[in-house]
Design a protein around this motif. Structure first.
Motif, PDB file in Angstrom:
ATOM      1  N   ALA A 165       2.338  67.000 116.206  1.00 12.79           N
ATOM      2  CA  ALA A 165       1.564  65.904 116.791  1.00 12.79           C
ATOM      3  C   ALA A 165       1.804  64.598 116.043  1.00 12.79           C
ATOM      4  CB  ALA A 165       0.081  66.247 116.790  1.00 12.79           C
ATOM      5  N   SER A 166       1.943  64.677 114.722  1.00 12.80           N
ATOM      6  CA  SER A 166       2.156  63.452 113.941  1.00 12.80           C
ATOM      7  C   SER A 166       3.524  62.831 114.222  1.00 12.80           C
ATOM      8  CB  SER A 166       2.010  63.728 112.445  1.00 12.80           C
ATOM      9  OG  SER A 166       3.099  64.474 111.953  1.00 12.80           O
ATOM     10  N   GLU A 167       4.471  63.643 114.674  1.00 10.62           N
ATOM     11  CA  GLU A 167       5.817  63.145 114.968  1.00 10.62           C
ATOM     12  C   GLU A 167       5.983  62.738 116.432  1.00 10.62           C
ATOM     13  OE1 GLU A 167       8.265  66.381 113.686  1.00 10.62           O
ATOM     14  OE2 GLU A 167       7.834  66.011 111.571  1.00 10.62           O
ATOM     15  N   SER A 168       4.981  62.969 117.250  1.00 13.67           N
ATOM     16  CA  SER A 168       5.075  62.648 118.666  1.00 13.67           C
ATOM     17  C   SER A 168       4.655  61.204 118.925  1.00 13.67           C
ATOM     18  CB  SER A 168       4.199  63.593 119.491  1.00 13.67           C
ATOM     19  OG  SER A 168       2.841  63.241 119.359  1.00 13.67           O
ATOM     20  N   ASP A 169       4.905  60.746 120.132  1.00 19.83           N
ATOM     21  CA  ASP A 169       4.505  59.395 120.531  1.00 19.83           C
ATOM     22  C   ASP A 169       3.193  59.401 121.304  1.00 19.83           C
ATOM     23  OD1 ASP A 169       6.809  58.334 119.418  1.00 19.83           O
ATOM     24  OD2 ASP A 169       7.954  58.605 121.272  1.00 19.83           O
ATOM     25  N   ALA A 170       2.532  60.536 121.362  1.00 18.30           N
ATOM     26  CA  ALA A 170       1.373  60.707 122.232  1.00 18.30           C
ATOM     27  C   ALA A 170       0.040  60.376 121.569  1.00 18.30           C
ATOM     28  CB  ALA A 170       1.342  62.134 122.768  1.00 18.30           C
ATOM     29  N   GLY A 171       0.022  59.672 120.494  1.00 21.11           N
ATOM     30  CA  GLY A 171      -1.245  59.292 119.901  1.00 21.11           C
ATOM     31  C   GLY A 171      -1.418  59.707 118.467  1.00 21.11           C
ATOM     32  N   LYS A 172      -0.586  60.623 117.992  1.00 22.71           N
ATOM     33  CA  LYS A 172      -0.591  61.041 116.592  1.00 22.71           C
ATOM     34  C   LYS A 172      -1.945  61.550 116.127  1.00 22.71           C
ATOM     35  CE  LYS A 172       3.282  58.113 115.480  1.00 22.71           C
ATOM     36  NZ  LYS A 172       4.312  59.072 115.604  1.00 22.71           N
ATOM     37  N   ALA A 173      -2.626  62.292 116.994  1.00 30.29           N
ATOM     38  CA  ALA A 173      -3.924  62.855 116.649  1.00 30.29           C
ATOM     39  C   ALA A 173      -3.959  64.316 117.067  1.00 30.29           C
ATOM     40  CB  ALA A 173      -5.040  62.090 117.352  1.00 30.29           C
ATOM     41  N   VAL A 174      -4.844  65.060 116.443  1.00 30.36           N
ATOM     42  CA  VAL A 174      -5.005  66.470 116.751  1.00 30.36           C
ATOM     43  C   VAL A 174      -6.501  66.775 116.768  1.00 30.36           C
ATOM     44  CG1 VAL A 174      -4.825  67.234 114.338  1.00 30.36           C
ATOM     45  CG2 VAL A 174      -4.183  68.782 116.161  1.00 30.36           C
ATOM     46  N   THR A 175      -6.895  67.680 117.632  1.00 33.13           N
ATOM     47  CA  THR A 175      -8.298  68.080 117.728  1.00 33.13           C
ATOM     48  C   THR A 175      -8.484  69.424 117.042  1.00 33.13           C
ATOM     49  OG1 THR A 175      -8.531  66.936 119.836  1.00 33.13           O
ATOM     50  CG2 THR A 175     -10.198  68.588 119.299  1.00 33.13           C
ATOM     51  N   LEU A 176      -9.431  69.487 116.122  1.00 32.99           N
ATOM     52  CA  LEU A 176      -9.764  70.731 115.441  1.00 32.99           C
ATOM     53  C   LEU A 176     -11.209  71.104 115.737  1.00 32.99           C
ATOM     54  CD1 LEU A 176      -8.357  70.268 111.808  1.00 32.99           C
ATOM     55  CD2 LEU A 176      -7.275  71.405 113.733  1.00 32.99           C
ATOM     56  N   THR A 177     -11.459  72.402 115.753  1.00 32.34           N
ATOM     57  CA  THR A 177     -12.844  72.852 115.826  1.00 32.34           C
ATOM     58  C   THR A 177     -13.446  72.740 114.432  1.00 32.34           C
ATOM     59  OG1 THR A 177     -12.337  75.156 115.320  1.00 32.34           O
ATOM     60  CG2 THR A 177     -12.277  74.512 117.652  1.00 32.34           C
ATOM     61  N   SER A 178     -14.743  72.802 114.347  1.00 36.17           N
ATOM     62  CA  SER A 178     -15.389  72.749 113.037  1.00 36.17           C
ATOM     63  C   SER A 178     -14.973  73.945 112.187  1.00 36.17           C
ATOM     64  CB  SER A 178     -16.909  72.693 113.192  1.00 36.17           C
ATOM     65  OG  SER A 178     -17.377  73.781 113.952  1.00 36.17           O
ATOM     66  N   GLU A 179     -14.731  75.090 112.813  1.00 37.96           N
ATOM     67  CA  GLU A 179     -14.316  76.283 112.078  1.00 37.96           C
ATOM     68  C   GLU A 179     -12.916  76.111 111.497  1.00 37.96           C
ATOM     69  OE1 GLU A 179     -15.699  76.408 115.127  1.00 37.96           O
ATOM     70  OE2 GLU A 179     -17.588  77.414 114.675  1.00 37.96           O
ATOM     71  N   GLU A 180     -12.003  75.514 112.263  1.00 40.35           N
ATOM     72  CA  GLU A 180     -10.642  75.270 111.761  1.00 40.35           C
ATOM     73  C   GLU A 180     -10.669  74.282 110.600  1.00 40.35           C
ATOM     74  OE1 GLU A 180      -8.081  75.929 115.856  1.00 40.35           O
ATOM     75  OE2 GLU A 180      -9.061  73.998 115.495  1.00 40.35           O
ATOM     76  N   PHE A 181     -11.459  73.226 110.737  1.00 39.36           N
ATOM     77  CA  PHE A 181     -11.579  72.243 109.665  1.00 39.36           C
ATOM     78  C   PHE A 181     -12.165  72.895 108.419  1.00 39.36           C
ATOM     79  CE2 PHE A 181     -13.741  68.974 107.242  1.00 39.36           C
ATOM     80  CZ  PHE A 181     -12.732  68.055 107.078  1.00 39.36           C
ATOM     81  N   TRP A 182     -13.186  73.716 108.590  1.00 41.38           N
ATOM     82  CA  TRP A 182     -13.803  74.409 107.467  1.00 41.38           C
ATOM     83  C   TRP A 182     -12.796  75.320 106.769  1.00 41.38           C
ATOM     84  CZ3 TRP A 182     -14.656  79.615 106.504  1.00 41.38           C
ATOM     85  CH2 TRP A 182     -15.490  79.905 105.429  1.00 41.38           C
ATOM     86  N   LEU A 183     -11.987  76.047 107.550  1.00 39.33           N
ATOM     87  CA  LEU A 183     -10.980  76.949 106.988  1.00 39.33           C
ATOM     88  C   LEU A 183     -10.004  76.193 106.103  1.00 39.33           C
ATOM     89  CD1 LEU A 183      -9.745  79.823 106.923  1.00 39.33           C
ATOM     90  CD2 LEU A 183      -8.409  79.162 108.932  1.00 39.33           C
ATOM     91  N   ILE A 184      -9.545  75.047 106.553  1.00 40.28           N
ATOM     92  CA  ILE A 184      -8.615  74.249 105.752  1.00 40.28           C
ATOM     93  C   ILE A 184      -9.323  73.693 104.521  1.00 40.28           C
ATOM     94  CG2 ILE A 184      -7.238  72.134 105.698  1.00 40.28           C
ATOM     95  CD1 ILE A 184      -6.634  72.621 108.658  1.00 40.28           C
ATOM     96  N   SER A 185     -10.504  73.152 104.696  1.00 36.87           N
ATOM     97  CA  SER A 185     -11.177  72.488 103.592  1.00 36.87           C
ATOM     98  C   SER A 185     -11.648  73.448 102.508  1.00 36.87           C
ATOM     99  CB  SER A 185     -12.373  71.679 104.098  1.00 36.87           C
ATOM    100  OG  SER A 185     -13.378  72.529 104.604  1.00 36.87           O
ATOM    101  N   GLN A 186     -11.791  74.719 102.795  1.00 43.20           N
ATOM    102  CA  GLN A 186     -12.202  75.696 101.797  1.00 43.20           C
ATOM    103  C   GLN A 186     -11.077  76.048 100.835  1.00 43.20           C
ATOM    104  OE1 GLN A 186     -15.358  77.144 101.196  1.00 43.20           O
ATOM    105  NE2 GLN A 186     -15.792  75.353 102.422  1.00 43.20           N
ATOM    106  N   ASN A 187      -9.858  75.660 101.152  1.00 35.75           N
ATOM    107  CA  ASN A 187      -8.708  76.074 100.353  1.00 35.75           C
ATOM    108  C   ASN A 187      -7.854  74.932  99.835  1.00 35.75           C
ATOM    109  OD1 ASN A 187      -8.904  79.049 100.644  1.00 35.75           O
ATOM    110  ND2 ASN A 187      -8.813  78.511 102.798  1.00 35.75           N
ATOM    111  N   TRP A 188      -8.384  73.701  99.740  1.00 39.65           N
ATOM    112  CA  TRP A 188      -7.543  72.632  99.214  1.00 39.65           C
ATOM    113  C   TRP A 188      -8.011  72.136  97.898  1.00 39.65           C
ATOM    114  CZ3 TRP A 188      -8.440  68.627 103.634  1.00 39.65           C
ATOM    115  CH2 TRP A 188      -9.736  68.176 103.614  1.00 39.65           C
TER     116      TRP A 188
END
Length: 72
Positions: free
Chosen positions: A49-72
């Motif tokens: 998505a960051s390399e596309s021309d379509a807006g450079k944004a991605v939608t995450l659920t709160s659970e997906e965001f939580w999963l990433i944020s628990q491990n950084w």
């Protein structure tokens, strides 16, 4: 379920950092492997998505965001 539209490049960097942390863990349970697979998928989609021309944004659920944020 909550959703958020986030900057894809930032999500990709956060997911990459999260993957680095998860790969440093010596215990490889099934739950751990599932986390890694989910975060790898999120990182790949955010990178695309960051390399596309379509807006450079991605939608995450709160659970997906939580999963990433628990491990950084």
């Amino acid at each position: 379920m909550s959703y958020a539209l986030l900057d894809a490049a930032r999500v990709a960097r956060a997911a990459k950092t999260s993957l680095g942390v998860l790969q440093s863990v010596t215990e490889k349970t099934e739950a751990h492997q599932r986390k890694v697979i989910m975060i790898e998928r999120i990182e790949a989609l955010a990178q695309a998505a960051s390399e596309s021309d379509a807006g450079k944004a991605v939608t995450l659920t709160s659970e997906e965001f939580w999963l990433i944020s628990q491990n950084w």
